[in-house]
Enzyme design. Structure first.
Site, short mmCIF file in Angstrom:
data_model
loop_
_atom_site.label_atom_id
_atom_site.label_comp_id
_atom_site.label_asym_id
_atom_site.label_seq_id
_atom_site.Cartn_x
_atom_site.Cartn_y
_atom_site.Cartn_z
CG ASN A 182 -1.54 1.23 1.62
OD1 ASN A 182 -2.46 1.67 0.95
ND2 ASN A 182 -1.05 1.85 2.69
CE1 TYR A 203 -0.40 8.34 -6.37
CE2 TYR A 203 -2.44 8.75 -7.57
CZ TYR A 203 -1.79 8.27 -6.44
OH TYR A 203 -2.50 7.70 -5.42
CE LYS A 260 -0.83 4.82 -6.35
NZ LYS A 260 -0.54 3.88 -5.25
CB THR A 299 -4.56 9.92 3.98
OG1 THR A 299 -4.19 10.29 2.64
CG2 THR A 299 -5.58 8.79 3.93
#
Ligand code: NAP
Length: 252
Positions: free
Chosen positions: A89, A157, A161, A192
């Site tokens: 993760n 990114y 991903k 987060t």
């Protein structure tokens, strides 16, 4: 309990989704091997998991180092007698710039942290699961792996991903017959540190992009990881499970 006596590695366990998953998996009966770079934060998360009744060890390190992936598996085998699964993760967003303005260093950093680390994890973990004759792996991708959801500057990114989804499908195909399930989890915007926590303007903007008009709580993502790792998901492999408030289906 869903993970009773299962030994699970969680990376990115020092904050956000991974830290929440550690507490949730501890309550579900797992033994935990927890990874991230910041040792004091990681130790705090391990202590909380132990308070929930789990056996948990904190193993600080950097997921861009292939030896670290081996060390996490080695510890699971030494301390807990084997490995049953992993929630791979750890991740970073990096600089949010168009590719034409992005530094090569940023590209390499994001790909190494998010994607190459997933290969290292699989390379270390799969032999341990084959030895056990079963197991489950979950890799954190993102809604950005299938749609940018209206966000700009996501080149590195998004590539990392999307790459995780391709890796997961190959791993799932290669090891299904051996009893190993491999799935990708695609969170939507989640509150987060990486998701803009502490920046009300960013949180409001990201929430507004979601059809549900809100972001996820980390527990809503960790619950899906728990499901995918558990024996409730015994026919689920090779999936790219969106848990994203609908952001990946809305054309922004
Ligand atoms: P976070 O709170 O910033 O957590 C990221 C975790 O990854 C931290 O524990 C960090 O620990 C760890 N990490 C980063 N680089 C590392 C490295 N080189 N080696 C070891 N550990 C490393 O963010 P989060 O939102 O929970 O992110 C978890 C995952 O969800 C990431 O893969 C992220 O891309 C994905 N995701 C998040 C969102 C969102 O909106 N939040 C949406 C979709 C997907 P240390 O700093 O201690 O190393």
């Amino acid at each position: 309990m869903d993970l009773e006596n299962k030994t699970i590695i969680i990376t990115g366990a020092s904050s956000g989704i991974g830290a929440t998953a550690a507490t949730l998996f501890a309550r579900a009966g797992a033994n935990l091997v927890l990874g991230a770079r910041r040792s004091s934060e990681l130790e705090r998360v391990a202590a909380e998991a132990r308070r929930q009744g789990a056996r948990a060890v904190a193993v600080p390190g950097d997921v861009t180092d292939p030896d670290y992936a081996d060390a996490l598996v080695g510890l699971a085998q030494k301390d807990f007698g084997g490995l049953d699964g992993a929630f791979n993760n750890a991740g970073i967003v990096g600089d949010m710039l168009p590719a034409s303005e992005m530094s090569v260093e940023n590209w390499n950093d994001v790909i190494a942290t998010n994607l190459t680390s997933a290969f290292y994890a699989a390379k270390a973990q799969i032999p341990a699961l084959l030895h056990r004759g079963r197991g489950a792996l979950v890799f954190t991708s993102s809604f950005v792996g299938v749609s940018n959801g209206g966000l700009s500057g996501m080149a590195a990114y998004a590539a990392s991903k999307a790459g995780i989804i391709g890796l997961v499908k190959s791993l799932a195909s290669d090891h299904a017959e051996a009893g190993i399930r491999v799935n990708a989890l695609l969170p939507g915007g989640t509150v987060t540190p990486a998701g803009g926590e502490g920046n009300p303007e960013a949180l409001a903007f990201i929430a507004s992009l979601h059809p549900m008009k809100r972001m996820a709580a980390p527990a809503e993502i960790a619950e899906a990881a728990l499901f995918l790792l558990s024996d409730r998901a015994t026919f689920v492999t090779g999936s790219a499970m969106v848990v994203d408030g609908g952001i990946s289906v809305r054309l922004a």
